[in-house]
Motif scaffolding. Sequence first.
Motif, PDB file in Angstrom:
ATOM      1  N   ALA A  96      90.539  60.395 118.093  1.00 18.27           N
ATOM      2  CA  ALA A  96      90.635  61.629 118.875  1.00 18.27           C
ATOM      3  C   ALA A  96      90.123  62.854 118.128  1.00 18.27           C
ATOM      4  CB  ALA A  96      92.082  61.855 119.322  1.00 18.27           C
ATOM      5  N   MET A  97      90.500  63.021 116.883  1.00 16.88           N
ATOM      6  CA  MET A  97      90.064  64.207 116.125  1.00 16.88           C
ATOM      7  C   MET A  97      88.555  64.213 115.908  1.00 16.88           C
ATOM      8  SD  MET A  97      92.693  66.038 115.842  1.00 16.88           S
ATOM      9  CE  MET A  97      92.192  67.273 114.684  1.00 16.88           C
ATOM     10  N   ILE A  98      87.988  63.053 115.598  1.00 19.51           N
ATOM     11  CA  ILE A  98      86.541  62.957 115.402  1.00 19.51           C
ATOM     12  C   ILE A  98      85.832  63.208 116.727  1.00 19.51           C
ATOM     13  CG2 ILE A  98      84.643  61.408 114.791  1.00 19.51           C
ATOM     14  CD1 ILE A  98      86.599  60.078 112.785  1.00 19.51           C
ATOM     15  N   SER A  99      86.362  62.653 117.797  1.00 15.56           N
ATOM     16  CA  SER A  99      85.780  62.853 119.117  1.00 15.56           C
ATOM     17  C   SER A  99      85.745  64.339 119.479  1.00 15.56           C
ATOM     18  CB  SER A  99      86.580  62.077 120.162  1.00 15.56           C
ATOM     19  OG  SER A  99      86.027  62.265 121.438  1.00 15.56           O
ATOM     20  N   MET A 100      86.853  65.037 119.247  1.00 18.88           N
ATOM     21  CA  MET A 100      86.894  66.473 119.555  1.00 18.88           C
ATOM     22  C   MET A 100      85.897  67.252 118.701  1.00 18.88           C
ATOM     23  SD  MET A 100      90.897  67.319 120.434  1.00 18.88           S
ATOM     24  CE  MET A 100      91.511  66.910 118.813  1.00 18.88           C
ATOM     25  N   LEU A 101      85.763  66.876 117.448  1.00 17.99           N
ATOM     26  CA  LEU A 101      84.809  67.534 116.565  1.00 17.99           C
ATOM     27  C   LEU A 101      83.373  67.317 117.054  1.00 17.99           C
ATOM     28  CD1 LEU A 101      84.276  69.118 113.940  1.00 17.99           C
ATOM     29  CD2 LEU A 101      84.255  66.925 112.739  1.00 17.99           C
ATOM     30  N   ILE A 102      83.052  66.079 117.424  1.00 16.37           N
ATOM     31  CA  ILE A 102      81.709  65.780 117.931  1.00 16.37           C
ATOM     32  C   ILE A 102      81.468  66.526 119.243  1.00 16.37           C
ATOM     33  CG2 ILE A 102      80.192  63.971 118.837  1.00 16.37           C
ATOM     34  CD1 ILE A 102      81.553  62.050 116.820  1.00 16.37           C
ATOM     35  N   GLU A 103      82.460  66.531 120.126  1.00 14.13           N
ATOM     36  CA  GLU A 103      82.330  67.267 121.387  1.00 14.13           C
ATOM     37  C   GLU A 103      82.017  68.736 121.129  1.00 14.13           C
ATOM     38  OE1 GLU A 103      85.291  66.514 124.601  1.00 14.13           O
ATOM     39  OE2 GLU A 103      86.118  65.126 123.106  1.00 14.13           O
ATOM     40  N   ASP A 104      82.761  69.359 120.224  1.00 16.92           N
ATOM     41  CA  ASP A 104      82.526  70.771 119.899  1.00 16.92           C
ATOM     42  C   ASP A 104      81.109  70.984 119.373  1.00 16.92           C
ATOM     43  OD1 ASP A 104      85.078  71.461 120.687  1.00 16.92           O
ATOM     44  OD2 ASP A 104      85.884  71.582 118.644  1.00 16.92           O
ATOM     45  N   MET A 105      80.660  70.097 118.495  1.00 16.21           N
ATOM     46  CA  MET A 105      79.306  70.215 117.943  1.00 16.21           C
ATOM     47  C   MET A 105      78.253  70.085 119.043  1.00 16.21           C
ATOM     48  SD  MET A 105      79.464  67.866 114.541  1.00 16.21           S
ATOM     49  CE  MET A 105      80.031  68.451 112.957  1.00 16.21           C
ATOM     50  N   GLY A 146      70.266  72.263 133.619  1.00 15.35           N
ATOM     51  CA  GLY A 146      69.207  71.693 132.804  1.00 15.35           C
ATOM     52  C   GLY A 146      69.633  71.289 131.410  1.00 15.35           C
ATOM     53  N   LYS A 147      70.939  71.135 131.189  1.00 13.55           N
ATOM     54  CA  LYS A 147      71.419  70.755 129.863  1.00 13.55           C
ATOM     55  C   LYS A 147      71.288  69.256 129.649  1.00 13.55           C
ATOM     56  CE  LYS A 147      74.812  74.383 129.061  1.00 13.55           C
ATOM     57  NZ  LYS A 147      76.211  74.651 128.727  1.00 13.55           N
ATOM     58  N   CYS A 148      70.937  68.891 128.439  1.00 16.15           N
ATOM     59  CA  CYS A 148      70.889  67.499 128.035  1.00 16.15           C
ATOM     60  C   CYS A 148      72.316  66.951 128.024  1.00 16.15           C
ATOM     61  CB  CYS A 148      70.263  67.420 126.645  1.00 16.15           C
ATOM     62  SG  CYS A 148      70.063  65.764 126.027  1.00 16.15           S
ATOM     63  N   ARG A 149      72.495  65.744 128.585  1.00 16.81           N
ATOM     64  CA  ARG A 149      73.826  65.139 128.698  1.00 16.81           C
ATOM     65  C   ARG A 149      73.993  64.060 127.627  1.00 16.81           C
ATOM     66  NH1 ARG A 149      76.680  65.472 133.572  1.00 16.81           N
ATOM     67  NH2 ARG A 149      77.137  63.265 133.335  1.00 16.81           N
ATOM     68  N   VAL A 150      75.037  64.208 126.813  1.00 18.53           N
ATOM     69  CA  VAL A 150      75.289  63.318 125.681  1.00 18.53           C
ATOM     70  C   VAL A 150      76.544  62.493 125.945  1.00 18.53           C
ATOM     71  CG1 VAL A 150      75.710  63.175 123.194  1.00 18.53           C
ATOM     72  CG2 VAL A 150      74.253  65.014 124.109  1.00 18.53           C
ATOM     73  N   LEU A 151      76.366  61.174 126.030  1.00 18.09           N
ATOM     74  CA  LEU A 151      77.508  60.272 126.127  1.00 18.09           C
ATOM     75  C   LEU A 151      78.110  60.130 124.734  1.00 18.09           C
ATOM     76  CD1 LEU A 151      79.329  58.071 127.391  1.00 18.09           C
ATOM     77  CD2 LEU A 151      77.487  56.433 126.876  1.00 18.09           C
ATOM     78  N   ILE A 152      79.396  60.435 124.621  1.00 23.09           N
ATOM     79  CA  ILE A 152      80.096  60.288 123.346  1.00 23.09           C
ATOM     80  C   ILE A 152      81.053  59.111 123.463  1.00 23.09           C
ATOM     81  CG2 ILE A 152      81.698  61.335 121.705  1.00 23.09           C
ATOM     82  CD1 ILE A 152      80.561  64.071 122.552  1.00 23.09           C
ATOM     83  N   VAL A 153      80.882  58.145 122.555  1.00 21.98           N
ATOM     84  CA  VAL A 153      81.779  56.999 122.474  1.00 21.98           C
ATOM     85  C   VAL A 153      82.417  57.047 121.095  1.00 21.98           C
ATOM     86  CG1 VAL A 153      81.986  54.495 122.576  1.00 21.98           C
ATOM     87  CG2 VAL A 153      80.306  55.667 124.040  1.00 21.98           C
ATOM     88  N   VAL A 196      78.553  70.610 122.277  1.00 24.94           N
ATOM     89  CA  VAL A 196      78.587  71.793 123.147  1.00 24.94           C
ATOM     90  C   VAL A 196      77.938  72.988 122.433  1.00 24.94           C
ATOM     91  CG1 VAL A 196      80.121  73.461 124.274  1.00 24.94           C
ATOM     92  CG2 VAL A 196      80.538  71.006 124.525  1.00 24.94           C
ATOM     93  N   ASP A 197      78.224  73.158 121.145  1.00 19.68           N
ATOM     94  CA  ASP A 197      77.616  74.249 120.373  1.00 19.68           C
ATOM     95  C   ASP A 197      76.092  74.126 120.336  1.00 19.68           C
ATOM     96  OD1 ASP A 197      80.040  75.447 119.861  1.00 19.68           O
ATOM     97  OD2 ASP A 197      80.185  74.737 117.783  1.00 19.68           O
ATOM     98  N   LEU A 198      75.595  72.899 120.388  1.00 18.18           N
ATOM     99  CA  LEU A 198      74.145  72.674 120.390  1.00 18.18           C
ATOM    100  C   LEU A 198      73.522  72.971 121.754  1.00 18.18           C
ATOM    101  CD1 LEU A 198      73.969  69.383 118.296  1.00 18.18           C
ATOM    102  CD2 LEU A 198      73.050  71.622 117.652  1.00 18.18           C
ATOM    103  N   GLY A 199      74.386  73.235 122.751  1.00 21.84           N
ATOM    104  CA  GLY A 199      73.884  73.554 124.081  1.00 21.84           C
ATOM    105  C   GLY A 199      73.772  72.348 124.988  1.00 21.84           C
TER     106      GLY A 199
END
Length: 132
Positions: free
Chosen positions: A16-25, A5-12, A27-30
Amino acid sequence: MGKGGKCRVLIVEDEAMISMLIEDMVVDLGYEVVGPAARLDHALTLALQAEIDIGMLDINVDGSVVFPVADVLRFRGIPFVFSTGYDARSLPERFRSSLTLSKPFSYNNLETTLRSALEEATCSPEVSRLLG
């Protein structure tokens, strides 16, 4: 909605470093990450075919603008947020009312903006349940 039931976020995002940071954020948001996509062709494929609840779109992706991806998401009724180091006033007219996060952004700004985009877009029972 993704597994559990997790919300799915497409990240574009092509940095690479910014992408990893956004991914971590995200995931941390659930939320669950879709992608990330670092090229326009990959982003378009995901926008057309993947199960997505919201998009997080860098405006300039590897030298291309991300607006075709935003058009696909809009057509599918999927909300999105632009993230950019540019002035939001540089957006094409059709996207001027879109939510935009200016880089660099904080965890709290990301959370607030994603929630706002989801709330504005649907208010469906599924989204209401995701937002708690």
